[in-house]
Design an enzyme around this catalytic site. Sequence first.
Site, short mmCIF file in Angstrom:
data_model
loop_
_atom_site.label_atom_id
_atom_site.label_comp_id
_atom_site.label_asym_id
_atom_site.label_seq_id
_atom_site.Cartn_x
_atom_site.Cartn_y
_atom_site.Cartn_z
N TYR A 155 1.01 -1.56 -0.46
CA TYR A 155 0.30 -0.05 -0.41
C TYR A 155 1.08 1.41 -0.28
O TYR A 155 0.50 2.01 -0.82
CB TYR A 155 -0.54 0.05 1.20
CG TYR A 155 -2.18 1.01 1.40
CD1 TYR A 155 -3.07 0.89 0.61
CD2 TYR A 155 -2.00 2.50 2.14
CE1 TYR A 155 -3.77 1.54 0.58
CE2 TYR A 155 -3.20 2.98 2.24
CZ TYR A 155 -3.97 3.24 1.75
OH TYR A 155 -5.13 3.70 1.20
N ILE A 188 -9.26 7.78 7.92
CA ILE A 188 -10.64 8.64 8.13
C ILE A 188 -12.06 7.14 8.31
O ILE A 188 -11.30 6.29 7.90
CB ILE A 188 -10.76 8.90 6.41
CG1 ILE A 188 -9.02 9.91 5.81
CG2 ILE A 188 -12.42 9.22 6.25
CD1 ILE A 188 -9.53 10.98 6.55
N THR A 238 0.52 18.02 -2.92
CA THR A 238 0.46 17.09 -2.11
C THR A 238 -0.73 17.87 -1.36
O THR A 238 0.60 18.57 0.00
CB THR A 238 0.98 16.08 -1.67
OG1 THR A 238 2.25 15.46 -3.08
CG2 THR A 238 0.78 15.02 -1.39
#
Length: 247
Positions: A155, A188, A238
Amino acid sequence: MKFSGKNVLVTGGSRGIGAEICKVLANFGLKVWINYRSNPDLADALKAQIQNDGGNAAVIKFDATNEAEFAEAINLIVQSDGELSYLVNNAGITNDKLAIRMSLDDFNSVIDANLKSAFIGSREALKVMSKKRFGSVVNVASIVGEMGNAGQTNYAASKGGMIAMSKSFAKEGASRNIRFNSVTPGFIATDMTDSLSDEIKANYLANIPLKRLGEAKEVATAVAFLLSDYSSYITGDTLKINGGLYM
Ligand code: NAP
């Protein structure tokens, strides 16, 4: 927020952060193309909800890792609306394991879903946006692409790759007024984080200065900003959305 474009494609738009992005962008008046891969009922329900709220939405099925399907979807949108103004590469998966137990298939599955899909989408969007000399793309990366994380080498590599890739696309798109940026959400509350153990969640919370999980809507509004005219001089950047977990 002000948008010169008229439509947006959101990959993985039927649930989680993607669904919030669709709702927020529809509220700002964009026609939203909700991409789904596996659950048409969820995508249709979101479309109905957006329409009930006075917005404009359409549903489009494709697997974002499939080059031909993704390219065909973008062509279909251009045929329908005359252009693709905005793209959000949001589709993503995790497949967590300690590196010593991670097979190459485990590694590749995440690189494909997160990084390869964003490459295909960005490349195809750049082609069609170049004709209008206008567009903005946001890649939903992750704090893990900035910090690394044990159990997430696949990831982390995919999300770090998205951040670096956005910058290269930004350099290629700039002369045609096409911007590419990334967002890096922290922790989140969605299905993706629901499956984590209470111990891991408590550990994260203890280290987040704002002392709470983020909400999908808080990612969505940041994405909207980076797509909109309000960020017209921002490209290759970013934007962290992490409650201060990584500064
Ligand atoms: P989620 O609730 O698990 O939703 C993931 C979405 O991606 C689903 O709609 C899924 O579609 C879609 N998807 C996965 N592979 C796909 C493919 N090959 N083609 C098309 N769609 C595909 O996850 P989330 O939390 O909303 O995450 C959304 C994005 O934010 C991801 O890129 C994730 O890495 C990133 N992110 C999340 C967090 C977090 O804390 N939640 C933090 C940082 C970054 P199906 O319904 O068909 O599976």
